[in-house]
Design a protein around this motif. Structure first.
Motif, PDB file in Angstrom:
ATOM      1  N   UNK A 240     -22.782 -29.838 -11.988  1.00  0.00           N
ATOM      2  CA  UNK A 240     -23.569 -29.422 -13.157  1.00  0.00           C
ATOM      3  C   UNK A 240     -23.982 -27.959 -13.040  1.00  0.00           C
ATOM      4  N   UNK A 241     -23.916 -27.203 -14.144  1.00  0.00           N
ATOM      5  CA  UNK A 241     -24.343 -25.800 -14.068  1.00  0.00           C
ATOM      6  C   UNK A 241     -25.858 -25.630 -13.989  1.00  0.00           C
ATOM      7  N   UNK A 242     -26.613 -26.616 -14.517  1.00  0.00           N
ATOM      8  CA  UNK A 242     -28.069 -26.466 -14.614  1.00  0.00           C
ATOM      9  C   UNK A 242     -28.750 -27.758 -14.169  1.00  0.00           C
ATOM     10  N   UNK A 243     -29.882 -27.619 -13.504  1.00  0.00           N
ATOM     11  CA  UNK A 243     -30.678 -28.777 -13.086  1.00  0.00           C
ATOM     12  C   UNK A 243     -32.146 -28.554 -13.397  1.00  0.00           C
ATOM     13  N   UNK A 244     -32.929 -29.622 -13.275  1.00  0.00           N
ATOM     14  CA  UNK A 244     -34.379 -29.568 -13.487  1.00  0.00           C
ATOM     15  C   UNK A 244     -35.054 -29.892 -12.156  1.00  0.00           C
ATOM     16  N   UNK A 245     -36.137 -29.178 -11.849  1.00  0.00           N
ATOM     17  CA  UNK A 245     -36.835 -29.411 -10.573  1.00  0.00           C
ATOM     18  C   UNK A 245     -37.746 -30.625 -10.673  1.00  0.00           C
ATOM     19  N   UNK A 246     -37.762 -31.411  -9.602  1.00  0.00           N
ATOM     20  CA  UNK A 246     -38.712 -32.523  -9.534  1.00  0.00           C
ATOM     21  C   UNK A 246     -39.948 -32.110  -8.752  1.00  0.00           C
ATOM     22  N   UNK A 247     -39.735 -31.503  -7.589  1.00  0.00           N
ATOM     23  CA  UNK A 247     -40.861 -31.186  -6.704  1.00  0.00           C
ATOM     24  C   UNK A 247     -40.449 -30.076  -5.749  1.00  0.00           C
ATOM     25  N   UNK A 248     -41.458 -29.374  -5.227  1.00  0.00           N
ATOM     26  CA  UNK A 248     -41.244 -28.406  -4.149  1.00  0.00           C
ATOM     27  C   UNK A 248     -41.805 -29.017  -2.872  1.00  0.00           C
ATOM     28  N   UNK A 249     -40.990 -29.044  -1.849  1.00  0.00           N
ATOM     29  CA  UNK A 249     -41.412 -29.632  -0.579  1.00  0.00           C
ATOM     30  C   UNK A 249     -42.642 -28.891  -0.042  1.00  0.00           C
ATOM     31  N   UNK A 250     -43.509 -29.594   0.675  1.00  0.00           N
ATOM     32  CA  UNK A 250     -44.581 -28.889   1.384  1.00  0.00           C
ATOM     33  C   UNK A 250     -43.970 -27.971   2.435  1.00  0.00           C
ATOM     34  N   UNK A 251     -44.549 -26.801   2.589  1.00  0.00           N
ATOM     35  CA  UNK A 251     -43.968 -25.867   3.558  1.00  0.00           C
ATOM     36  C   UNK A 251     -45.035 -24.932   4.103  1.00  0.00           C
TER      37      UNK A 251
ATOM     38  N   UNK B 246     -29.070 -19.501 -19.441  1.00  0.00           N
ATOM     39  CA  UNK B 246     -29.771 -18.813 -20.544  1.00  0.00           C
ATOM     40  C   UNK B 246     -29.861 -19.736 -21.759  1.00  0.00           C
ATOM     41  N   UNK B 247     -28.755 -20.375 -22.085  1.00  0.00           N
ATOM     42  CA  UNK B 247     -28.737 -21.257 -23.265  1.00  0.00           C
ATOM     43  C   UNK B 247     -29.688 -22.433 -23.059  1.00  0.00           C
TER      44      UNK B 247
ATOM     45  N   UNK C 210     -35.126 -32.295 -24.296  1.00  0.00           N
ATOM     46  CA  UNK C 210     -34.689 -31.139 -25.094  1.00  0.00           C
ATOM     47  C   UNK C 210     -33.257 -30.731 -24.759  1.00  0.00           C
ATOM     48  N   UNK C 211     -32.854 -30.994 -23.512  1.00  0.00           N
ATOM     49  CA  UNK C 211     -31.536 -30.534 -23.073  1.00  0.00           C
ATOM     50  C   UNK C 211     -30.450 -31.594 -23.265  1.00  0.00           C
ATOM     51  N   UNK C 212     -30.876 -32.857 -23.485  1.00  0.00           N
ATOM     52  CA  UNK C 212     -29.900 -33.952 -23.465  1.00  0.00           C
ATOM     53  C   UNK C 212     -28.812 -33.782 -24.515  1.00  0.00           C
ATOM     54  N   UNK C 213     -29.204 -33.384 -25.719  1.00  0.00           N
ATOM     55  CA  UNK C 213     -28.230 -33.338 -26.814  1.00  0.00           C
ATOM     56  C   UNK C 213     -27.090 -32.359 -26.525  1.00  0.00           C
ATOM     57  N   UNK C 214     -27.461 -31.130 -26.099  1.00  0.00           N
ATOM     58  CA  UNK C 214     -26.447 -30.091 -25.894  1.00  0.00           C
ATOM     59  C   UNK C 214     -25.813 -30.144 -24.508  1.00  0.00           C
ATOM     60  N   UNK C 215     -26.578 -30.596 -23.526  1.00  0.00           N
ATOM     61  CA  UNK C 215     -26.149 -30.440 -22.130  1.00  0.00           C
ATOM     62  C   UNK C 215     -25.963 -31.769 -21.407  1.00  0.00           C
TER      63      UNK C 215
END
Ligand SMILES: [Zn+2]
Length: 418
Positions: free
Chosen positions: A212-223, A405-406, A349-354
């Protein structure tokens, strides 16, 4: 840096992206390695900031520099509230790549261009940001601009930050022509934000694996970052018997190996990548080795376990070799779960196009993670085919950048134009 090749995709989007990318490309670039040195409040940083301001002004956006040195470019009334904000950072790690940070800022301007091309009606103000000193390359603390704004770094603590030459953060800001007298929490500004979306190059290969070209973040690990000071005894490398040595380099090396083992066993990450040695002479046993540990894990318990294991190994080895060990936690960021409602809205919002966009966690810290304690926050990732980051080899194909960008434009349209 591998040059970005021309791409398919909407021609205006490709063009605006490509032109901005070419403008930014030479700033702070090391000609030999192709890596970047864009450290906070240096000449290169100021040039990046001038670029941002010029992009804002060329689009007729209202430009603001906030009390902490973060840049803002507003479409619509900055004071209206419930603003949709997007952006990232323009600074870099030492010899960093071109994409970490700048991809998010360039994509934000390109997404605005795309929305203007679509002739959408904005119902909310939209802002583009450049957060200052995200990487912490100069003063040793990451996300200084967003931490200050969100009240996660006090002005007093910020005044104590020093670079390798002993220059304090306020003096560095002053030297760059900025007034540091008002640095500190900025709740009124954050209260204007209804949603913050940061687009960022992926710092791993999850999207390459899923295709996939694009993803959505779920969480940032503790660091966090820990400093290990191994104090031994300086002595002659040619005359001191091995049994008579108190060599902190040895204990440091054993600790590096222990860190790797503990991280591997826990499915976590632990890295010693910065070290200083005194007196740093080729024929002198060191008196002091100071190493910095960076460690991250998917959850707090795992990270605690990894750090405890490394500390225990370091203390045991230090005791055996007569080394005085001091361990200091220099920074820590707990796990950040991005707001589920906003994350789900992005997916919708992204489901339709992507199609269905993968949702992934990350071990890297971001301004979005800092802001998430104050405002609804989400992140989009753009595929990085090698997964390499914080290196001149960091890369994203231009097709994927344009897809990013899109996707960002679709998200901003959904959030700001309804
Ligand atoms: Zn970044």
């Amino acid at each position: 840096m591998t040059p970005v090749a021309p791409a398919d995709g909407p021609p205006h989007t490709s063009t605006s992206f490509h032109e901005m990318w070419a403008d930014l490309k030479p700033i702070g670039r090391d000609p030999d390695s192709g890596g970047y040195r864009r450290y906070a409040w240096t000449r290169a940083d100021q040039d990046c900031r001038a670029w941002f301001k010029a992009q804002a002004e060329s689009r007729g956006l209202t430009y603001e520099l906030d009390r902490n040195g973060n840049q803002w470019a507003w479409q619509g009334d900055p004071l209206a509230g419930d603003a949709v904000v997007t952006g990232s950072h323009l600074d870099s790690v030492p010899l960093g790549g071109a994409f970490d940070g700048p991809l998010g800022v360039v994509s934000s301007f390109a997404a605005l261009d795309e929305l203007r091309h679509r002739e959408v009606e904005f119902a909310k103000p939209l802002a583009i940001t450049n957060f200052g000193d995200e990487e912490g390359a100069r003063f040793g603390l990451a996300c200084v601009g967003s931490r200050l704004a969100a009240g996660q770094l006090t002005a007093a603590k910020a005044h104590e930050l020093r670079d390798a030459d002993g220059v304090s953060l306020p003096r560095a800001m002053e030297a760059a022509g900025y007034d540091p007298s008002a640095i500190g929490p900025d709740p009124e500004r954050l209260a204007r934000i209804g949603a913050f979306v940061e687009l960022h190059v992926e710092q791993g290969r999850a999207l390459d694996v899923t295709g996939d070209p694009v993803g959505i973040a779920s969480a940032i690990w503790p660091h966090g970052r820990w400093r290990f000071d191994f104090h031994g005894e300086a002595n002659h490398a040619g005359t001191t018997r091995l049994d008579d040595r108190r060599d902190p380099m040895l204990t440091y090396a054993e600790t590096v190996v222990a860190a790797r083992r503990e991280a591997r066993l826990a499915g976590a990450l632990a890295t010693f990548a910065k070290v200083s040695v005194e007196p740093n002479g080729v024929n002198a046993i060191p008196s002091l080795v100071r190493g910095w540990l960076d460690s991250r894990a998917a959850d707090q318990d795992t990270l605690d376990r990894v750090i405890a294991g490394i500390e225990q190994a370091a203390r045991e080895n230090a005791a055996r070799s007569g080394i005085d060990l001091r361990i200091t936690r220099e920074s820590f960021t707990p796990v950040v779960e991005f707001e589920h409602a906003l994350r789900d809205e992005l997916a919708k919002l992204l489901r339709e196009e992507h199609g269905d966009i993968p949702v992934l966690g990350t071990g890297a810290g971001h301004d979005a993670g800092i802001l998430s304690a104050s405002v609804p926050t989400a992140m989009l990732f753009v595929r990085n085919p090698t997964g390499i980051s914080h290196s001149p080899a960091e890369y994203a194909a231009e097709d994927d950048c344009v897809a990013g960008v899109i996707a960002l434009a679709d998200v901003l349209e959904g959030l700001a134009c309804t």
